[in-house]
Scaffold this active site. Structure first.
Site, PDB file in Angstrom:
ATOM      1  N   GLU A  41       0.839  -1.208   0.000  1.00 22.85           N
ATOM      2  CA  GLU A  41       0.000   0.000   0.000  1.00 22.85           C
ATOM      3  C   GLU A  41       0.874   1.259   0.000  1.00 22.85           C
ATOM      4  O   GLU A  41       1.840   1.352   0.753  1.00 22.85           O
ATOM      5  CB  GLU A  41      -0.891  -0.029   1.246  1.00 22.85           C
ATOM      6  CG  GLU A  41      -1.814   1.170   1.407  1.00 22.85           C
ATOM      7  CD  GLU A  41      -2.694   1.053   2.646  1.00 22.85           C
ATOM      8  OE1 GLU A  41      -3.617   1.869   2.795  1.00 22.85           O
ATOM      9  OE2 GLU A  41      -2.448   0.135   3.473  1.00 22.85           O
ATOM     10  N   LYS A 112      -8.931   2.887  -2.770  1.00 23.92           N
ATOM     11  CA  LYS A 112      -9.314   2.181  -1.543  1.00 23.92           C
ATOM     12  C   LYS A 112     -10.695   2.636  -1.092  1.00 23.92           C
ATOM     13  O   LYS A 112     -10.990   3.826  -1.004  1.00 23.92           O
ATOM     14  CB  LYS A 112      -8.268   2.476  -0.465  1.00 23.92           C
ATOM     15  CG  LYS A 112      -8.442   1.710   0.838  1.00 23.92           C
ATOM     16  CD  LYS A 112      -7.272   2.039   1.766  1.00 23.92           C
ATOM     17  CE  LYS A 112      -7.320   1.283   3.082  1.00 23.92           C
ATOM     18  NZ  LYS A 112      -6.148   1.589   3.932  1.00 23.92           N
ATOM     19  N   TYR A 118      -9.057   4.701  13.382  1.00 22.24           N
ATOM     20  CA  TYR A 118      -9.003   4.164  14.744  1.00 22.24           C
ATOM     21  C   TYR A 118      -7.557   3.783  15.020  1.00 22.24           C
ATOM     22  O   TYR A 118      -6.735   3.676  14.106  1.00 22.24           O
ATOM     23  CB  TYR A 118      -9.923   2.947  14.908  1.00 22.24           C
ATOM     24  CG  TYR A 118      -9.641   1.799  13.954  1.00 22.24           C
ATOM     25  CD1 TYR A 118      -8.683   0.832  14.262  1.00 22.24           C
ATOM     26  CD2 TYR A 118     -10.321   1.690  12.749  1.00 22.24           C
ATOM     27  CE1 TYR A 118      -8.420  -0.212  13.392  1.00 22.24           C
ATOM     28  CE2 TYR A 118     -10.056   0.650  11.868  1.00 22.24           C
ATOM     29  CZ  TYR A 118      -9.106  -0.302  12.202  1.00 22.24           C
ATOM     30  OH  TYR A 118      -8.835  -1.342  11.336  1.00 22.24           O
ATOM     31  N   CYS A 152      -5.601  -3.023   1.756  1.00 25.51           N
ATOM     32  CA  CYS A 152      -5.567  -3.160   3.217  1.00 25.51           C
ATOM     33  C   CYS A 152      -6.946  -3.300   3.846  1.00 25.51           C
ATOM     34  O   CYS A 152      -7.548  -4.357   3.811  1.00 25.51           O
ATOM     35  CB  CYS A 152      -4.786  -1.992   3.834  1.00 25.51           C
ATOM     36  SG  CYS A 152      -4.128  -2.375   5.485  1.00 25.51           S
ATOM     37  N   SER A 189      -0.199  -3.030   7.102  1.00 26.87           N
ATOM     38  CA  SER A 189      -0.859  -3.474   8.327  1.00 26.87           C
ATOM     39  C   SER A 189       0.151  -3.489   9.472  1.00 26.87           C
ATOM     40  O   SER A 189       1.106  -4.259   9.449  1.00 26.87           O
ATOM     41  CB  SER A 189      -1.434  -4.885   8.121  1.00 26.87           C
ATOM     42  OG  SER A 189      -2.028  -5.375   9.304  1.00 26.87           O
ATOM     43  N   SER A 300      22.678   2.138  33.401  1.00 24.46           N
ATOM     44  CA  SER A 300      22.585   2.224  34.858  1.00 24.46           C
ATOM     45  C   SER A 300      23.019   0.951  35.551  1.00 24.46           C
ATOM     46  O   SER A 300      23.122   0.918  36.784  1.00 24.46           O
ATOM     47  CB  SER A 300      21.137   2.534  35.251  1.00 24.46           C
ATOM     48  OG  SER A 300      20.295   1.439  34.904  1.00 24.46           O
ATOM     49  N   GLY A 302      20.991  -1.548  35.186  1.00 28.55           N
ATOM     50  CA  GLY A 302      19.683  -2.176  35.323  1.00 28.55           C
ATOM     51  C   GLY A 302      19.262  -2.910  34.062  1.00 28.55           C
ATOM     52  O   GLY A 302      19.880  -2.792  32.997  1.00 28.55           O
ATOM     53  N   ASP A 304      16.490  -2.584  32.154  1.00 31.58           N
ATOM     54  CA  ASP A 304      15.909  -1.812  31.050  1.00 31.58           C
ATOM     55  C   ASP A 304      16.996  -1.278  30.117  1.00 31.58           C
ATOM     56  O   ASP A 304      16.917  -1.435  28.898  1.00 31.58           O
ATOM     57  CB  ASP A 304      15.080  -0.643  31.590  1.00 31.58           C
ATOM     58  CG  ASP A 304      13.864  -1.103  32.370  1.00 31.58           C
ATOM     59  OD1 ASP A 304      13.232  -2.081  31.953  1.00 31.58           O
ATOM     60  OD2 ASP A 304      13.555  -0.493  33.402  1.00 31.58           O
ATOM     61  N   SER A 305      18.012  -0.623  30.675  1.00 30.33           N
ATOM     62  CA  SER A 305      19.073  -0.068  29.836  1.00 30.33           C
ATOM     63  C   SER A 305      19.900  -1.179  29.192  1.00 30.33           C
ATOM     64  O   SER A 305      20.377  -1.032  28.064  1.00 30.33           O
ATOM     65  CB  SER A 305      19.964   0.873  30.646  1.00 30.33           C
ATOM     66  OG  SER A 305      20.606   0.203  31.711  1.00 30.33           O
ATOM     67  N   ASN A 381      15.069  13.940  41.851  1.00 27.13           N
ATOM     68  CA  ASN A 381      14.986  14.131  40.404  1.00 27.13           C
ATOM     69  C   ASN A 381      16.108  14.992  39.840  1.00 27.13           C
ATOM     70  O   ASN A 381      16.362  14.974  38.629  1.00 27.13           O
ATOM     71  CB  ASN A 381      13.630  14.735  40.033  1.00 27.13           C
ATOM     72  CG  ASN A 381      12.506  13.716  40.121  1.00 27.13           C
ATOM     73  OD1 ASN A 381      12.748  12.516  40.134  1.00 27.13           O
ATOM     74  ND2 ASN A 381      11.275  14.193  40.186  1.00 27.13           N
TER      75      ASN A 381
END
Length: 590
Positions: A41, A112, A118, A152, A189, A300, A302, A304-305, A381
């Protein structure tokens, strides 16, 4: 008939580059003996085009590129996706279209019909829907096919909307009625876990209903926050998959419709493997399409990193990934060691920049203005913001893309620092819950056959290390609490549930069944209704209040049913409880 499925990775508005990709596939398909080649597409313009498709100059260039593509279509027929100016003078100015190219020219075009609006889709903003099917003939009288084009969403039935009819039109039925004997679908898609199973089930249903074999060609690659997984396929008239292209990679799939036993059927990866692949693809495409050569990550020690670093190395190569450790007075001894071990395992550069001096100077400067109040989150912080500033300085100096490392569980409730650890150009894990982060981290080592992420990084309790002996507030060692809170986030985001829904299920004793939690463990977590209601209200307030942060965060690669960002249209004004909620609350507590 021999057909080629041209599964490409276009860049939005890179008209020349996208057209060159299409021409190369046409030439390869012709050399392989294909009679028909089908693209994705908007293969010429790129998907999703967003407001760029409102630029007349880009639309004109994409039309000119299509006409040039058509000159290469001799000895082969190509169906090519492009953006077409609306010639009617009524409605939107552009059509999401497909062109039939052969004999060196554009022979016909199709627009199309169904325009989704959405989730990440917003096509009604840009395109005018088509209303007429297009069927063209390829091959001879005896062995030829009448090919019907769809794009699509035209292929997606209304059953996806919980039984509620959204469209008053069925393009597949119209195309079948127009005499099609073969259906082609040009698609873009987006990926989410489980999407390929849903696609193939839906397509098989459509195919069986109309007894039409289907050629489905899906885009691959990342554009902004949307990932496309490819996995183009062909189904016979009984709904059986007889060919499938690679997932998460460009491919030219050659298919013999009459001799399916010779066709290639690539496996589709399992859930976590597909999430991993989507994230790698997202990093690679975002980095390269935005013009970055290198990426930088704050390490860090940790999980995630660490996972972000692994994904980045797979995406762009170890020599283009730079890690930065920024220990403070609260950093544990193992944090720096784990970052060093990770960097060594991955073969990436690690720079260490201690922040104690900057931190002390910052505290001295702000102390007179903070007064005698006890230290709290504001003081904590400061460290995160110092780290964010240092990482952004390196990004600015060397032109590196800064990857943030916060996960979905954290940003859902605001457990992140605005202008601190949220600084960056791409929020790699911000659609990945913490439990899935752990799963992906473990699988990284298992798949590699050796340790890439240090085991201690995976095993130790998560901590931001912004104060002494700090632990993350979600108590991830408690599987019940972890599962409950992450299912709560899923309910808020993916299914748009609100506190009333929770109370109604809780009052009926159905909550643990709906959220797939063990009743005994749930009762230990919430020994009374008052405990449950307090927890629900706290997280609902945190979830809504954190939108102030999320709206200012970097783009998030979408790897779930619904992600923060363009996939979830939030409002700052939604943090309220209805009168219905208070009625249910009173009933439960009385």
């Amino acid at each position: 008939m021999r057909v080629a499925l041209a599964q490409t990775d276009p860049t939005v508005a890179d008209i020349d580059g996208n057209a060159a990709r299409v021409v190369a596939r046409i030439q390869s398909a012709r050399q392989a003996g294909a009679q028909l080649v089908v693209t994705t597409e908007l293969a010429v313009f790129g998907y999703p085009p967003k407001d760029l498709v409102l630029r007349d100059d880009l639309v004109r260039r994409n039309v000119a590129a299509l006409e040039e593509i058509a000159t290469h279509c001799t000895g082969i027929t190509a169906v090519v996706g492009f953006a077409k100016p609306n010639p009617s003078g009524v409605g939107k100015g552009v059509l999401n279209a497909a062109a039939v190219c052969r004999n060196g020219a554009v022979e016909a075009t199709y627009a199309k019909m169904l325009l989704p609006t959405y989730d990440v889709f917003d096509e009604s903003r840009y395109f005018e829907p088509g209303r007429t099917p297009l069927v063209f003939t390829i091959g001879g009288e005896q062995d030829g096919h009448r090919v019907g084009i769809t794009i699509c969403e035209d292929l997606w039935s209304d059953s996806q909307f919980d039984g509620r009819r959204v469209y008053g039109l069925d393009p597949v039925a119209l195309t079948a009625k127009a005499g099609a004997t073969l259906l082609v679908n040009l698609s873009a898609s987006p990926y989410r876990p489980g999407i390929q199973h849903d696609r193939e089930a839906l397509f098989a249903s459509q195919v069986r209903e109309h007894s039409l074999p289907l050629i489905y060609v899906n885009q691959v690659g990342g554009n902004d926050d949307v990932m496309f997984d490819g996995a183009s396929l062909v189904l016979d008239s009984k709904g059986t998959v007889i060919a499938r292209a690679k997932a998460f990679d460009e491919d030219l799939l050659l298919v013999d419709l009459e001799h399916s036993e010779d066709n290639r059927v690539e496996p589709y990866p399992q859930r976590n493997e597909s999430i991993h692949s989507a994230l790698v693809l997202g990093i690679r495409d975002y980095t390269e399409k935005c013009g970055f050569d290198h990426v930088v990550i704050g390490l860090s020690g940790g999980v995630d990193s660490a996972l972000t670093a692994v994904l980045a190395v797979e995406a762009v190569g170890a020599d283009r990934v730079h890690g930065v450790a920024m220990p403070s007075r609260y950093s544990s001894n193992h944090s720096l060691k784990d970052a060093e071990e990770l960097s060594k395992n991955l073969g990436i550069e690690l720079r260490t920049i201690p922040i104690e001096g900057v931190h002390r100077s910052f505290e001295q400067a702000i102390a007179p203005h903070f007064g005698d109040d006890a230290p709290g989150v504001a003081e904590e912080n400061i460290q995160a913001r110092i780290r964010g500033s240092l990482l952004m300085a390196l990004s600015n100096k060397f032109g590196w893309l800064l990857l943030t490392t916060g996960n979905k569980s954290e940003i859902a409730v605001g457990y992140c620092t605005l202008y601190g650890d949220m600084c960056g150009g791409l929020a790699v894990l911000s659609d990945v819950p913490k439990t899935v982060v752990f799963e992906l981290a473990r699988s990284v080592n298992q798949t590699a056959g050796h340790v890439r992420i240090p085991q201690r990084t995976i095993d130790k309790p998560p901590s931001a290390e912004l104060r002494a002996n700090q632990r993350d507030p979600f108590d991830y060692g408690n599987l019940t609490r972890r599962g409950y809170h992450e299912e709560m986030v899923r309910a808020f985001t993916e299914f748009r549930r609100n506190p009333e829904w929770f109370l109604e299920l809780y009052g009926k004793g159905l909550l643990e069944q709906e959220m797939k939690l063990d009743l005994g463990r749930l009762q230990k977590l919430f020994p009374s209704s008052r405990h449950f209601i307090h927890d629900l209200e706290k997280y609902w307030r945190m979830f809504n209040a954190a939108y102030f942060k999320r709206i200012q965060g970097p783009p998030i690669p979408i790897v779930s049913k619904r992600a923060f960002g363009t996939d979830l249209r939030e409002s700052l004004m939604s943090a309220h409880f209805t009168s219905r909620y208070y009625d249910l609350r009173s009933e439960i507590l009385s």
